[in-house]
Each structure stands twice: as C-alpha cells, then as structure tokens.
Design a protein around this motif. Structure first.
Motif, short mmCIF file in Angstrom:
data_model
loop_
_atom_site.label_atom_id
_atom_site.label_comp_id
_atom_site.label_asym_id
_atom_site.label_seq_id
_atom_site.Cartn_x
_atom_site.Cartn_y
_atom_site.Cartn_z
N PRO B 102 26.12 15.42 3.51
CA PRO B 102 25.95 14.44 2.43
C PRO B 102 24.74 13.43 2.79
O PRO B 102 24.00 12.87 1.75
CB PRO B 102 27.27 13.89 2.20
CG PRO B 102 28.24 14.36 3.07
CD PRO B 102 27.47 15.53 4.15
N GLN B 103 24.64 13.30 4.07
CA GLN B 103 23.56 12.26 4.28
C GLN B 103 22.15 12.87 3.98
O GLN B 103 21.22 12.22 3.57
CB GLN B 103 23.68 12.08 5.86
CG GLN B 103 23.15 10.80 6.40
CD GLN B 103 23.37 10.58 7.88
OE1 GLN B 103 23.48 11.44 8.85
NE2 GLN B 103 23.84 9.28 8.48
N ALA B 106 21.98 12.54 0.41
CA ALA B 106 21.24 10.96 0.26
C ALA B 106 19.82 10.83 0.66
O ALA B 106 18.94 9.93 -0.12
CB ALA B 106 22.12 10.08 1.08
N LEU B 107 19.28 11.27 1.52
CA LEU B 107 17.94 11.26 1.92
C LEU B 107 17.04 11.94 1.10
O LEU B 107 15.92 11.31 0.85
CB LEU B 107 17.78 11.92 3.29
CG LEU B 107 18.26 11.47 4.64
CD1 LEU B 107 18.19 12.23 5.77
CD2 LEU B 107 18.02 10.07 4.70
N SER B 110 17.24 9.40 -2.29
CA SER B 110 17.01 7.87 -1.93
C SER B 110 15.40 7.80 -2.20
O SER B 110 14.69 8.25 -1.25
CB SER B 110 17.43 7.43 -0.47
OG SER B 110 16.81 6.61 0.05
N PRO B 111 15.08 6.77 -2.98
CA PRO B 111 13.56 6.51 -3.08
C PRO B 111 12.94 5.90 -1.83
O PRO B 111 11.75 6.13 -1.88
CB PRO B 111 13.65 5.80 -4.28
CG PRO B 111 14.79 5.27 -4.66
CD PRO B 111 16.03 6.06 -3.71
#
Lengths: 81, 275
Positions: B102-103, B106-107, B110-111
């Motif tokens: 999940p990280q 997110a990467l 994520s802007p």
C-alpha cells in the motif's frame, strides 16, 4: 510458501514452535484503524495498519512496530478505551 | 454491556459536558463574537490530549526536532528477510509486504513524491512477497532508482532490477542460486515441475527487467564450485554490472543524482502541471 534465501532455513525458522500467539485488537488511532498488540499499561504496538487510505501508509507514527498511546485510541465502534 | 451504559445518556456527546449557562443576575447581553467563528456555530471540543511533541523529545531524547522539510524523493528500504504469508520468528529482521505494497500505492498517487529510491540490503525471503514488491516497483509510473548496499540476495535480485535504473555498491554482493524446497516434499516428478515453475517466474522477471539473457542467468544460477556445498554464484559489485544485471556501480550520491535527473526528464516529458 517458498523461501528463496541463501540463509540457512534452520536459522530463519529457529524458534518457530515456541512463538506463541499474541492477542491483538483492532483500534482506531486518531481515526485510522490499526491492529494493536498490548505491550504495557496504556501502551500498544502497531502490528498492522488496516486503513484503506494509502496516505496512512506513509505515516511513520503508524508503521508496524510503532508504539501508540492508548489514550489516543478509540475502539472499533468509536468509544474511548 | 457498554451499549447499555451509553444508551442511558441519550446521545454520547451530551454526557461529559454541561451546557453553558448564563450566570444568574447578569443582564442578557449579546455573546461575544469569536473572530475565528463568526457564524457562532458550536466550537468543536478538543476531546483528546496531544503530547507537546517538541517538549517531549527534548525531555525524552535530549534533542529538539528538526524542522520538517519534505523531500520530493521517497526512500523505500528493503532489509532483512522479506516476510511472506508466515510471520517469521522474532530473531529475523523483516520487511513486511502488507505495509510496503500500500505504501507503493501511496507513492504512485501522492503528488509531492516525484521519485522513489529503493535501498536494498536483504537476504531474500518469500518468493510471492518478493515478486509482488518487485512488480509494484516495476509498474510505478514515477522514476525509480534502486541501490544494493551490502547484499541483495535471491529474491532481492528481482527487486533490484525492478527499478528503472539500478546501482550496486562496490562491495555489495548478490547471490543467485536455485530455489530450494522447504516444507512438504513429496518425491514425485510433479514436485520438481512445481519448483521449476516457481523458478521460471523469478528468471522471467529478472530477464525482462535487466540486460541479462535467460541463458546467462540460468548459467549463474546452476554454476557449481563457487558456493561451498551448494550451486549458484555470488556476484560482487562490478561483476553484477558486467553480467548485465545491474546498470552501474555507485553509491548513494550517484543514485540520488541519477534519480534527480530522471525526475527532471520525467517532468519535461509529461509537462509541468499548471498550478
């Protein structure tokens, strides 16, 4: 499960039988659901994040092994613990 | 039990707070306007204490917190054993895939993260978990650079080659060896075929994401005489580059510089969004 490692498997699996199941509970830390294992009075250790918001996985205060104070937690249903 | 306890208080919000009452004997005057709350809607109550983080860290650790400057690079460290579907005994240092996957999502999303640096020092681990992480890294649309420090053995090899560009430290090593069986072994040809299939997954991934050919990789995997009592090869630093597995020998400085230039390139290609 297949382990692909040059390490001796006896070393990797050493103590597997003695590992006892540690009880975990689901709480919310400032609204983020996590599995927490009790470590001491008023303290717990994050075992796993249960959030579906990927952004929570970038937070260092919620990564597995982080200590959370239980006064910051609410139970799954939203009550204070 | 708790349900009953709370139900006697109508709704929970009312229980601890008594509604504010005007002091007796004072004439009714307009309540003072709060500049932050012009609509005079109820001010949200602070329900939980928050530690004063700077004071805490001075008291507990003797340091004052470093002012937070967020980097546009995210550093993903893969260390120890890559833990699979079985929790390993506590003497193992492990990387947990249920957190890393999940990280990576997110990467990607994520802007503020513009590039990912994967730092590896791993002794391998679960095939499924390792390949899952490798596939996630390979399919990120943002620039990725990996650097092998110390060791990137076994299932660490697919993770190292999964990044767009890979580095290896001069002294770092990578062990390439066949997958061994653990757990239930039945002496039938199917067992061997199953193992062979598992091995093919790793070989295919590595050959697709690096310059090494399948024949060369299998040759390294099954070479005898290099590892005592086992078959396989240890590649150290430059050797991994010569075999075409890794792109360049280098350290953190080179890796970060490469990632920065890749980010610039990526921005030029995709155009900078108008703010």
């Amino acid at each position: 499960m297949i382990l692909y490692t040059p390490m001796q498997l006896e070393l990797v699996f050493d103590g597997l039988e003695e590992m006892q199941h540690v009880p975990v509970r689901e709480v919310k830390v400032r609204g983020v659901p996590v599995l927490v294992q009790d470590t001491g009075p008023g303290e717990g250790k994050v075992v796993r994040l249960l959030s579906t918001d990927p952004r929570d996985y970038l937070r260092s205060d919620l990564c597995p092994g982080a200590v959370v104070k239980l006064y910051q937690c609410t139970s799954k249903e939203g009550y204070y613990t | 039990m708790f349900d009953d306890y709370y139900s006697i208080w109508g709704h929970e919000g009312e229980f601890p707070h008594t509604p504010p009452q005007a002091p007796p004997g004072e004439p009714d005057k307009a309540p003072q306007q709060d500049p932050r709350n012009p609509g005079n809607s109820p001010v949200p109550q602070r329900v939980q204490g928050r530690p004063k983080e700077s004071m805490e860290s001075i008291k507990e650790l003797g340091t004052s917190p470093v002012p937070e400057v967020k980097s546009n690079i995210h550093c993903l460290t893969i260390v120890g054993q890559i833990e699979g579907h079985l929790v390993l005994p506590p003497q193992n240092k492990t990387t947990k895939y249920e957190h890393v996957i999940p990280q990576l999502v997110a990467l990607e999303q994520s802007p503020e993260v513009e590039g990912v640096l994967v730092v590896l020092n791993t002794v391998g681990g679960d095939v499924e978990a390792g390949l899952a992480i490798a596939e996630m890294i390979a399919s990120l649309s943002k620039p990725t650079v990996s650097i092998v420090l110390g060791g990137g053995h076994s299932i660490g090899v697919p993770i190292a080659v999964a990044a767009r560009y890979s580095f290896i430290a001069e002294t770092a090593s990578m062990t390439i060896h066949p997958i061994r069986l653990n757990g239930l072994v039945i002496g039938v040809p199917q067992t061997y075929e199953y193992l062979d299939k598992m091995q093919d997954r790793v070989v295919r991934f590595v050959t697709q994401h690096s310059r090494i050919s399948e024949a060369a990789f299998r040759d390294l995997m099954f070479r005898t005489g290099e590892l005592a009592r086992d078959i396989g090869t240890v590649l150290i630093g430059r050797e991994a580059v010569e075999k075409g597995l890794i792109d360049e020998v280098g350290g953190v400085g080179q890796a970060v510089n490469k990632l920065k230039s890749m980010i610039e390139e990526y921005k030029l290609r995709n155009g900078v969004p108008v703010q």
